[in-house]
Each structure stands twice: as structure tokens, then as C-alpha cells.
Design a protein around this motif. Structure first.
Motif, PDB file in Angstrom:
ATOM      1  N   ASN A 224       0.849  -1.190   0.000  1.00 51.92           N
ATOM      2  CA  ASN A 224       0.000   0.000   0.000  1.00 51.92           C
ATOM      3  C   ASN A 224       0.892   1.250   0.000  1.00 51.92           C
ATOM      4  OD1 ASN A 224      -2.395  -1.589   0.188  1.00 51.92           O
ATOM      5  ND2 ASN A 224      -2.026  -1.834   2.381  1.00 51.92           N
ATOM      6  N   PRO A 225       1.131   1.861  -1.166  1.00 51.63           N
ATOM      7  CA  PRO A 225       2.154   2.907  -1.296  1.00 51.63           C
ATOM      8  C   PRO A 225       1.967   4.086  -0.350  1.00 51.63           C
ATOM      9  CG  PRO A 225       1.390   2.203  -3.458  1.00 51.63           C
ATOM     10  CD  PRO A 225       0.483   1.566  -2.457  1.00 51.63           C
ATOM     11  N   ASP A 226       0.741   4.550  -0.166  1.00 48.53           N
ATOM     12  CA  ASP A 226       0.534   5.714   0.677  1.00 48.53           C
ATOM     13  C   ASP A 226       0.929   5.443   2.131  1.00 48.53           C
ATOM     14  OD1 ASP A 226      -0.369   7.174  -1.447  1.00 48.53           O
ATOM     15  OD2 ASP A 226      -2.504   6.872  -1.014  1.00 48.53           O
ATOM     16  N   HIS A 227       0.707   4.212   2.585  1.00 46.64           N
ATOM     17  CA  HIS A 227       1.025   3.873   3.971  1.00 46.64           C
ATOM     18  C   HIS A 227       2.501   3.510   4.144  1.00 46.64           C
ATOM     19  CE1 HIS A 227      -3.175   4.237   4.410  1.00 46.64           C
ATOM     20  NE2 HIS A 227      -3.487   3.027   3.961  1.00 46.64           N
ATOM     21  N   VAL A 228       3.061   2.838   3.149  1.00 46.19           N
ATOM     22  CA  VAL A 228       4.469   2.463   3.270  1.00 46.19           C
ATOM     23  C   VAL A 228       5.364   3.696   3.284  1.00 46.19           C
ATOM     24  CG1 VAL A 228       5.204   2.182   0.856  1.00 46.19           C
ATOM     25  CG2 VAL A 228       6.034   0.590   2.583  1.00 46.19           C
TER      26      VAL A 228
ATOM     27  N   ASN B  64      -4.540   0.679   8.335  1.00 47.69           N
ATOM     28  CA  ASN B  64      -3.776   1.396   7.315  1.00 47.69           C
ATOM     29  C   ASN B  64      -2.396   0.760   7.139  1.00 47.69           C
ATOM     30  OD1 ASN B  64      -5.883   3.337   7.057  1.00 47.69           O
ATOM     31  ND2 ASN B  64      -5.067   4.421   8.829  1.00 47.69           N
ATOM     32  N   ALA B  65      -2.388  -0.552   6.988  1.00 45.03           N
ATOM     33  CA  ALA B  65      -1.130  -1.301   6.943  1.00 45.03           C
ATOM     34  C   ALA B  65      -0.292  -0.929   5.735  1.00 45.03           C
ATOM     35  CB  ALA B  65      -1.439  -2.801   6.912  1.00 45.03           C
ATOM     36  N   ALA B  66       1.024  -0.971   5.928  1.00 45.91           N
ATOM     37  CA  ALA B  66       1.942  -0.713   4.825  1.00 45.91           C
ATOM     38  C   ALA B  66       1.830  -1.799   3.764  1.00 45.91           C
ATOM     39  CB  ALA B  66       3.373  -0.619   5.347  1.00 45.91           C
TER      40      ALA B  66
END
Length: 334
Positions: A231-235, A269-271
Motif C-alpha cells: 500500500n504505497p501511501d502507507h508504506v 492502514n497497513a503498509a
């Protein structure tokens, strides 16, 4: 090549119902749990070890369903320094070798385990960035004094039983990537220990599972079909070493995974997260070349779905994964 499923996600169903579900999904392979972190409701171990008739009846249920028993799974931590966990998981692995030999099953999936960081330690210590020499001291102890003697013995047991141990390269274990898998094999001079290639744990570490298959070659004995979605936004904020896990409340029936230990809750909201085959990486761009790479190593290899996609129930998730895996197999020409 056999395409199937690891049946742990259907432990609330009987074995016969589970095999029926796999057959209806077009799958031809099953991997059955034999201990470790979770129980083994689909494997009557004592009966199978005690009776040739029980073994014949058991395998007959698979044959009647059109499913081949391609592996036993005993994922756990056999090197855990907790006396309530490590010895039990080690005993489960040893007994799984006996059961596999009795059934004629040639593959057992396991984890390498994780010891304490020093003699007398009581908690596992996962060192992944040994920039300070003390951490190399920890690794030297873990490998030379704990892991190598244990796995030399396991390799000897597996060789005597004509069974291969397929280690899942899994974080929180000494073996978590191709170099550590090769290190274990080389330092134990193993002939019957190799890899179970599960791409899901490699994806979130930034590895290319196809390149890993090609690099390991004949050390790949078995495979899992489980996808990971980054998940790009969270990572961007949490990185892939996201530690925001929380304890499962006592009234939510936490899953016991050995001794006093329970499975924690995944971060919001996991990476990254585990998803069904095709939901993290496309059939065309990843799953087709992945199956082709495995087929090049061993045309008879089993690839079993491990369903851990939290957005789908057991059967829905298996159906989606099976549809995509079978489509990849067809496109791969295997």
C-alpha cells in the motif's frame, strides 16, 4: 505440476467437506497441517502412525475426492527458547517426518525457527541489521550453537524417511531470504532440507520471487500461492518494518500459537497486507512467470494456496485464488 491449497483456512470443516470444496474449485492438491503454531484437525496423527489400515483409509479419502496429498505443514518455532513452545514444536516436526514417511508424502513445510540471542535467554531475538559487532556475536551463537545442530539432526531424520523439509523463508526466523536458506543448507551439509517458495513474505521485503526461484534452483522443493499487496501511501509513512500491531482482546478469542503466546491484530492502514492470488500482483505479469520458473525447477512441484486475505471468507477467498492460480497455470502452459 499440482495446484491446490493448504487446508488450515478450512479447519472448521471436516476433512471430507474440505476435499470436496477443493475439488469443486478445480484444485488437485492438498497440504495438511501437522502441528506447530496451530492444531491438526485434518490429520489423525496417532491413528495414522498406529495402523496401516487407517493410513489406507485416510489416503483413500483423498483419492475418492480426486485430490493428492502433496505435503504436511508444521510451521512453528522449533528453536523457541520458551520451554512451553520450542520443544513441542520440535517434537511436532519430528513426528511429522514419521507421519509423512508412513503415508508416502514426500514434502513437509516448516520454518527454521528463532532462538534466543544468548545462552539462557528466554525470548527469540531476530537480528536483521547487524551493523554492531555484538549482533554478529548473537548470530554466531544462534547459528552455530542452536540452529546447525538442530537442523543437522532434522536432515538426518528426513533423509532416513525419504522426506524433504521445505523451509518457508519467513521473517522472525533465522531463515528469511535466499542467502539465509543457503547458509542453513551449507552449514548443515543438508541433502533433504530446502525451500518452500512462498512469494508473499518475499514481496514485502522487496525481493523478486521469480529471481529467488531462479537463484535457488534445485533447492526449491515446494511452493505456496499467497499474494501481498503493498500500500504505497502507507508504506511512505510506516515502511515495511511496520510495528503497529496490537494485542487481541481476551474476549475476542485470541488464537493461541504456543505456550502463553497469541496472534496479534494487524495494523490499520497497513503498509502491506496478505491478499488472494492476483490481488497484489497480476496473473499475467507475476503468477504466470512464477509458475513457469517453478516448473523449470521441478515439473512435478506442488503449489498450494494459503488463504489469508481478510477481505474474503474462507471459500470466497479460496475460489478467487483458485480461479487466478488455475488461469495462471493455463497461460503458463503447465
Amino acid at each position: 505440476m499440482k495446484l491446490g491449497a493448504y487446508t488450515a483456512c478450512l479447519h472448521d470443516r471436516s476433512l471430507d467437506e474440505t476435499l470436496k470444496i477443493l475439488g469443486e474449485l478445480g484444485l488437485t492438491s492438498a497440504e495438511i497441517n501437522a502441528g506447530g503454531f496451530i492444531p491438526a484437525p485434518h490429520l489423525p496423527i496417532d491413528d495414522l502412525l498406529a495402523s496401516a489400515g487407517a493410513r489406507e483409509d485416510y489416503l483413500g479419502r483423498f483419492a475418492q475426492a480426486g485430490i493428492t496429498l502433496t505435503g504436511l505443514n508444521v510451521n512453528g518455532n522449533p528453536l523457541n527458547p520458551d520451554p512451553e513452545v520450542g520443544p513441542k514444536h520440535a517434537a511436532d516436526l519430528h513426528r511429522a517426518i514419521d507421519v509423512a514417511a508412513a503415508l508416502g508424502v514426500k514434502r513437509i513445510v516448516a520454518m527454521s525457527g528463532l532462538p534466543a540471542g544468548e545462552p539462557g535467554g528466554t525470548v527469540g531475538n531476530w537480528v536483521v541489521n547487524p551493523w554492531d559487532s555484538q549482533y554478529l556475536d548473537v548470530l554466531d551463537y544462534q547459528w552455530q550453537q542452536v540452529a546447525v545442530p538442530f537442523w543437522k539432526d532434522v536432515d538426518a531424520r528426513a533423509a532416513a524417511a525419504d522426506v524433504k523439509i521445505c523451509i518457508e523463508m519467513h521473517p522472525q526466523n533465522l531463515v528469511f531470504n535466499p542467502p539465509t536458506l543457503q547458509r542453513l543448507v551449507e552449514q548443515t551439509n543438508a541433502s533433504h532440507v530446502g525451500a518452500e517458495l512462498d512469494p508473499s513474505h518475499l514481496f514485502w521485503q522487496g525481493m523478486d520471487p521469480v529471481a529467488c526461484v531462479e537463484h535457488l534452483g534445485g533447492l526449491v522443493f515446494h511452493a505456496a500461492a499467497k499474494d501481498t499487496r503493498i500500500n504505497p501511501d502507507h508504506v511512505k509513512l510506516y515502511g515495511v518494518l511496520d510495528d503497529r500491531f496490537t494485542r487481541t482482546a481476551a474476549d475476542a478469542d485470541p488464537l493461541n500459537i504456543g505456550g502463553k503466546n497469541t496472534l496479534n491484530q494487524w495494523p490499520k492502514n497497513a503498509a502491506w497486507e496478505f491478499v488472494a492470488v492476483g490481488r497484489g500482483h497480476s496473473v499475467k505479469d507475476f503468477w504466470v512467470p512464477f509458475l513457469q520458473a517453478l516448473h523449470a525447477v521441478d515439473p512435478d512441484m506442488a503449489v498450494n494456496i494459503e488463504h489469508e486475505d481478510q477481505e474474503f471468507d474462507q471459500v470466497e477467498g479460496l475460489r478467487l485464488a483458485a480461479d487466478n492460480l488455475l488461469a495462471a497455470g493455463a497461460r503458463a502452459g503447465i
